[in-house]
Design a protein around this motif. Structure first.
Motif, PDB file in Angstrom:
ATOM      1  N   TYR A 213      27.492  50.102  10.269  1.00 43.70           N
ATOM      2  CA  TYR A 213      27.310  51.435   9.765  1.00 43.70           C
ATOM      3  C   TYR A 213      26.295  51.234   8.964  1.00 43.70           C
ATOM      4  O   TYR A 213      26.148  50.340   8.291  1.00 43.70           O
ATOM      5  CB  TYR A 213      28.678  51.904   8.883  1.00 43.70           C
ATOM      6  CG  TYR A 213      29.804  52.150   9.729  1.00 43.70           C
ATOM      7  CD1 TYR A 213      30.005  53.653  10.175  1.00 43.70           C
ATOM      8  CD2 TYR A 213      30.758  51.283  10.010  1.00 43.70           C
ATOM      9  CE1 TYR A 213      31.304  53.866  10.821  1.00 43.70           C
ATOM     10  CE2 TYR A 213      31.952  51.481  10.724  1.00 43.70           C
ATOM     11  CZ  TYR A 213      32.053  52.992  11.295  1.00 43.70           C
ATOM     12  OH  TYR A 213      33.191  53.312  11.865  1.00 43.70           O
ATOM     13  N   VAL A 214      25.292  52.247   8.993  1.00 46.35           N
ATOM     14  CA  VAL A 214      23.993  52.227   8.215  1.00 46.35           C
ATOM     15  C   VAL A 214      24.307  53.196   7.211  1.00 46.35           C
ATOM     16  O   VAL A 214      24.590  54.422   7.564  1.00 46.35           O
ATOM     17  CB  VAL A 214      22.753  52.456   9.091  1.00 46.35           C
ATOM     18  CG1 VAL A 214      21.394  52.322   8.184  1.00 46.35           C
ATOM     19  CG2 VAL A 214      22.473  51.395  10.217  1.00 46.35           C
ATOM     20  N   MET A 215      24.088  52.739   6.073  1.00 45.37           N
ATOM     21  CA  MET A 215      24.291  53.830   4.961  1.00 45.37           C
ATOM     22  C   MET A 215      22.958  54.281   4.412  1.00 45.37           C
ATOM     23  O   MET A 215      21.855  53.548   4.384  1.00 45.37           O
ATOM     24  CB  MET A 215      25.057  53.129   3.656  1.00 45.37           C
ATOM     25  CG  MET A 215      26.296  53.648   3.368  1.00 45.37           C
ATOM     26  SD  MET A 215      27.147  52.556   2.117  1.00 45.37           S
ATOM     27  CE  MET A 215      27.156  53.638   0.751  1.00 45.37           C
ATOM     28  N   SER A 216      22.691  55.453   3.986  1.00 41.42           N
ATOM     29  CA  SER A 216      21.678  55.981   3.401  1.00 41.42           C
ATOM     30  C   SER A 216      21.298  55.542   2.380  1.00 41.42           C
ATOM     31  O   SER A 216      22.091  55.122   1.518  1.00 41.42           O
ATOM     32  CB  SER A 216      21.733  57.545   3.343  1.00 41.42           C
ATOM     33  OG  SER A 216      22.375  57.903   2.549  1.00 41.42           O
ATOM     34  N   VAL A 224      24.666  56.235  10.473  1.00 35.94           N
ATOM     35  CA  VAL A 224      24.449  55.935  11.940  1.00 35.94           C
ATOM     36  C   VAL A 224      25.844  54.951  11.952  1.00 35.94           C
ATOM     37  O   VAL A 224      26.058  54.220  11.136  1.00 35.94           O
ATOM     38  CB  VAL A 224      23.393  55.146  12.373  1.00 35.94           C
ATOM     39  CG1 VAL A 224      23.514  54.628  13.898  1.00 35.94           C
ATOM     40  CG2 VAL A 224      21.871  55.867  11.975  1.00 35.94           C
ATOM     41  N   ARG A 225      26.391  55.126  13.253  1.00 40.27           N
ATOM     42  CA  ARG A 225      27.576  54.171  13.418  1.00 40.27           C
ATOM     43  C   ARG A 225      27.097  53.810  14.918  1.00 40.27           C
ATOM     44  O   ARG A 225      27.013  54.397  15.732  1.00 40.27           O
ATOM     45  CB  ARG A 225      28.786  54.979  13.861  1.00 40.27           C
ATOM     46  CG  ARG A 225      29.989  54.403  14.238  1.00 40.27           C
ATOM     47  CD  ARG A 225      31.016  55.371  14.285  1.00 40.27           C
ATOM     48  NE  ARG A 225      32.481  54.336  14.881  1.00 40.27           N
ATOM     49  CZ  ARG A 225      32.666  53.888  15.954  1.00 40.27           C
ATOM     50  NH1 ARG A 225      31.830  54.085  16.964  1.00 40.27           N
ATOM     51  NH2 ARG A 225      33.615  53.211  16.143  1.00 40.27           N
ATOM     52  N   GLN A 226      26.948  52.164  14.700  1.00 40.76           N
ATOM     53  CA  GLN A 226      26.493  51.612  15.949  1.00 40.76           C
ATOM     54  C   GLN A 226      27.487  50.556  16.717  1.00 40.76           C
ATOM     55  O   GLN A 226      28.042  49.560  16.022  1.00 40.76           O
ATOM     56  CB  GLN A 226      25.097  50.768  15.698  1.00 40.76           C
ATOM     57  CG  GLN A 226      24.319  50.315  16.970  1.00 40.76           C
ATOM     58  CD  GLN A 226      22.933  50.334  16.509  1.00 40.76           C
ATOM     59  OE1 GLN A 226      22.523  50.948  15.515  1.00 40.76           O
ATOM     60  NE2 GLN A 226      22.327  49.110  16.879  1.00 40.76           N
ATOM     61  N   SER A 227      27.895  50.774  17.759  1.00 45.55           N
ATOM     62  CA  SER A 227      29.041  50.024  18.502  1.00 45.55           C
ATOM     63  C   SER A 227      28.408  48.692  19.017  1.00 45.55           C
ATOM     64  O   SER A 227      27.224  48.997  19.861  1.00 45.55           O
ATOM     65  CB  SER A 227      30.037  50.400  19.440  1.00 45.55           C
ATOM     66  OG  SER A 227      30.473  51.717  18.943  1.00 45.55           O
ATOM     67  N   ILE A 255      17.120  51.537   8.554  1.00 46.30           N
ATOM     68  CA  ILE A 255      17.098  51.413   7.112  1.00 46.30           C
ATOM     69  C   ILE A 255      15.707  51.610   6.451  1.00 46.30           C
ATOM     70  O   ILE A 255      15.744  52.117   5.588  1.00 46.30           O
ATOM     71  CB  ILE A 255      17.609  50.009   6.793  1.00 46.30           C
ATOM     72  CG1 ILE A 255      19.061  49.695   7.181  1.00 46.30           C
ATOM     73  CG2 ILE A 255      17.275  49.482   5.335  1.00 46.30           C
ATOM     74  CD1 ILE A 255      19.538  48.383   7.156  1.00 46.30           C
ATOM     75  N   ARG A 256      14.987  51.402   7.338  1.00 48.47           N
ATOM     76  CA  ARG A 256      13.491  51.747   6.876  1.00 48.47           C
ATOM     77  C   ARG A 256      13.149  53.010   6.605  1.00 48.47           C
ATOM     78  O   ARG A 256      12.599  53.481   5.503  1.00 48.47           O
ATOM     79  CB  ARG A 256      12.281  51.116   7.779  1.00 48.47           C
ATOM     80  CG  ARG A 256      10.908  50.935   7.248  1.00 48.47           C
ATOM     81  CD  ARG A 256      10.080  50.420   8.333  1.00 48.47           C
ATOM     82  NE  ARG A 256      10.353  48.980   8.395  1.00 48.47           N
ATOM     83  CZ  ARG A 256       9.794  48.359   9.317  1.00 48.47           C
ATOM     84  NH1 ARG A 256       9.234  48.547  10.536  1.00 48.47           N
ATOM     85  NH2 ARG A 256      10.066  46.935   9.406  1.00 48.47           N
ATOM     86  N   GLN A 261      12.175  57.585   2.990  1.00 45.05           N
ATOM     87  CA  GLN A 261      12.677  58.914   2.557  1.00 45.05           C
ATOM     88  C   GLN A 261      12.915  59.037   1.095  1.00 45.05           C
ATOM     89  O   GLN A 261      12.550  59.833   0.307  1.00 45.05           O
ATOM     90  CB  GLN A 261      13.920  59.434   3.235  1.00 45.05           C
ATOM     91  CG  GLN A 261      13.636  60.694   4.157  1.00 45.05           C
ATOM     92  CD  GLN A 261      15.096  61.090   5.119  1.00 45.05           C
ATOM     93  OE1 GLN A 261      15.959  60.221   4.746  1.00 45.05           O
ATOM     94  NE2 GLN A 261      14.899  62.073   5.679  1.00 45.05           N
ATOM     95  N   ALA A 262      13.885  57.830   0.499  1.00 44.34           N
ATOM     96  CA  ALA A 262      13.999  57.782  -0.720  1.00 44.34           C
ATOM     97  C   ALA A 262      13.004  57.630  -1.707  1.00 44.34           C
ATOM     98  O   ALA A 262      12.952  58.166  -2.882  1.00 44.34           O
ATOM     99  CB  ALA A 262      15.165  56.785  -0.968  1.00 44.34           C
ATOM    100  N   VAL A 263      11.976  56.973  -1.269  1.00 43.48           N
ATOM    101  CA  VAL A 263      10.561  56.693  -1.823  1.00 43.48           C
ATOM    102  C   VAL A 263       9.872  57.987  -2.271  1.00 43.48           C
ATOM    103  O   VAL A 263       9.138  58.133  -3.202  1.00 43.48           O
ATOM    104  CB  VAL A 263       9.841  55.533  -1.315  1.00 43.48           C
ATOM    105  CG1 VAL A 263       8.296  55.447  -2.122  1.00 43.48           C
ATOM    106  CG2 VAL A 263      10.560  54.444  -1.432  1.00 43.48           C
TER     107      VAL A 263
END
Ligand SMILES: Nc1ncnc2c1ncn2[C@@H]1O[C@H](COP(=O)(O)OP(=O)(O)OP(=O)(O)O)[C@@H](O)[C@H]1O
Ligand SMILES: [Mg+2]
Lengths: 272, 278
Positions: A213-216, A224-227, A255-256, A261-263
């Motif tokens: 799982y990718v967290m924002s 995102v959920r990646q199997s 992640i990048r 976005q956060a920046v």
């Protein structure tokens, strides 16, 4: 059948004002026996999420179910291990590993009656992680890698159905890390249990997991959920196969993206 | 035959090596304190003769030693008196300090509530309390014991509380997640972890306890080293005053050394863990 069921989870430290919110609407389902990894930018709330699962924190909104029971407080069905494998320096490694049995209300009295049996169980576990005969050593006599192995044993001594690992191998060198991946897989061959692991090492995440799982960036959400469906047991060389590399590449891009976005819009409400 | 001829050279070689062993000790780091103390007294003695200081101003160590021999009975009796009042006060301080330290270190509420009072209490000069103690308990051992207690419990409380507060938060997380009770967390993790702080504070507390009992003795007692020194001063027996001071210093050093040994024994793991980390 899912072990972990999370719906609409929201949490803020100290309140629910925009700048206090850390986790903002998380839905997650993890199956029994699944190995799931969570990756995401630093400070997005991964450790906070793990604390919620272990019952150390309670969310303001949403619900967490483990084994179809709502999590309302600490229960001894989880084992935990962290980046720095803290042990009590006045106890031998074996006594450190036995500590959960000694203090958990579920096993406390049983432990007193059947000490010898539990000691043998702990020694077996030490053997399984490659520390046979090291039980009588004190923590400071162990190397960092050995301490981390022992800390895995401590997390599993009470045979929890769910193992929560927060960057367990973050402080180790590449070779020790690879050995411990192997150890973790061996342990899972002995007994099936569900693992939820936070890591910054994307290769580690893809290599070990069934799902990543990718967290924002904060406030945290599952982006995102990646199997990952390579066959098990997995060989270390799988890391260089194109399928594997593209998984890692995708995760890195996600992640990048969320970091960028956060920046651009620093902490939504912080300036108000 | 052969056995005797073989044993002779062996004993011959052993004797000089043992001598060298003893001589070697005086060159080691541990012997430094020995030399410094010898040097201190030599310089003292020399200074007294060199500047022809009158005995009633600063007596040389040789004169003090003479006075100590002359008044040995009084010295021994008063030393024992001071030692027991000090140890009694210190004993109370250890028990009370441990209990209060656990209470304050274990509960944030108590910590916040009691801290200002304790700091204020500790700021009061204990000499000022002695007249009040005399008013309540009369002249004798009791004010000395209480003063020793009052002056030495604070460092114990603070250290026990600090030791408890510095428990690794992640260790605490692991235990809380297991549903461990507060008592178990205190007994299995908090208290053992606070032991190095506790035993370390005993070294400080014991020397403070001596200060407390002697201060009280000089004001409100009819025995003890403090009382003896005051009497000697009134009679212009200045060498005896200094002999009393030395007796006090010796008692203090011995008790300090005792608690260093106890500390090493009880919390040896802390020293070894520390040296392993370096
Ligand atoms: N006890 C707390 N009180 C207030 N804010 C906190 C607290 N603990 C964490 N935070 C904040 O919550 C956010 C998430 O913290 P958390 O430790 O969960 O991040 P993380 O994803 O584990 O980061 P990392 O990858 O660096 O370990 C951070 O911005 C942090 O500043
Ligand atoms: Mg973290």
């Amino acid at each position: 059948m899912s072990v972990i069921d999370i719906e609409g989870l929201r949490l803020g430290y100290g309140g629910m004002a925009p700048e206090q919110i850390v986790l903002d609407g998380i839905d997650l389902h993890i199956d029994s026996g699944e190995f799931a990894a969570i990756v995401g930018p630093s400070g997005c709330g991964k450790s906070t999420f793990m604390k919620l699962l272990s019952g150390l924190l309670t969310p303001q909104e949403g619900r967490i179910m483990i084994d179809n029971e709502p999590v309302t407080g600490p229960r001894s069905q989880v084992g935990m291990a962290f980046q720095n494998a803290i042990m009590l320096p006045w106890r031998t490694t074996l006594d450190n590993i036995l500590l959960p049995l000694e203090v958990s209300p579920a096993t406390k009295s049983d432990f007193r009656n059947r000490k010898a049996q539990y000691r043998r169980q702990a020694e077996d576990l030490l053997t399984a992680v490659g520390l046979q005969g090291m039980g009588s050593k004190y923590p400071w006599e162990l190397s960092g890698g050995m301490r981390q192995r022992a800390s895995l044993c401590r997390a599993m001594i009470h045979e929890p159905p769910l193992l929560l690992l927060d960057e367990p191998f973050g402080a180790l060198d590449a070779f020790t890390k690879e050995e411990l991946w192997f150890v973790l897989q061996t342990l899972r061959q002995h007994r099936t249990f569900t693992v939820l692991m936070v890591t910054h090492d994307l290769t580690e995440a893809v290599y070990l997991s069934d799902t990543v799982y990718v967290m924002s960036a904060r406030p945290g959400r599952m982006l995102v959920r990646q199997s990952i469906d390579f066959e098990r047991p997995r060989d270390l060389d799988i890391r260089f196969e194109p399928g594997f590399v593209s998984h890692v590449h995708d995760l890195r891009e996600h992640i990048r993206g969320t970091r960028a976005q956060a920046v651009q819009q620093p902490a939504a409400g912080a300036s108000q | 035959m052969t056995a005797t001829t073989q044993s002779t050279p062996a004993s011959q070689t052993r004797r000089p090596s043992r001598l060298r062993h003893w001589l070697g000790w005086f060159r080691r780091e541990e012997a430094m304190s020995f030399w410094i103390i010898i040097g201190f007294f030599v310089v003292w003695e020399a200074a007294c003769h060199l500047f022809a200081l009158p005995v009633y101003f600063l007596p040389p160590p040789s004169v003090i030693a003479q006075a100590a021999v002359e008044f040995q009975r009084a010295l021994v009796i008063n030393s024992i008196q001071t030692l027991w009042t000090t140890m009694a006060g210190f004993g109370f301080a250890v028990v009370f300090g441990l209990v209060l330290g656990v209470a304050v270190g274990g509960s944030r509420r108590l910590y916040r509530g009691l801290y200002p009072l304790m700091v204020g209490f500790n700021s009061v000069p204990k000499v000022a309390l002695v007249p009040i103690l005399v008013l309540w308990f009369g002249i004798g051992s009791v004010p000395a014991i209480i003063t020793a207690f009052l002056i030495s419990f604070f460092p114990i409380v603070v250290n026990v509380a600090t030791g408890l507060a510095t428990t690794e938060p992640e260790m605490d997380d692991i235990l809380r997640a297991l549903g461990a009770s507060k008592l178990d967390r205190l007994l299995k993790v908090g208290l053992p972890g606070a032991m190095p702080h506790f035993f370390g504070s005993l070294k400080v507390a014991i020397t403070l306890a001596f200060v407390g009992s002697v201060v009280s003795e000089t004001v409100a007692a009819n025995s003890g080293l403090g009382h003896m020194m005051l009497m000697a001063q009134a009679n212009f027996e200045v060498p005896l005053v200094f002999a009393g001071l030395l007796a006090l210093a010796i008692e203090g050093v011995l008790m300090y050394a005792l608690f260093v040994i106890i500390e090493k024994r009880m919390t040896g793991w802390a020293f070894r863990a520390q040296s392993a980390q370096q």
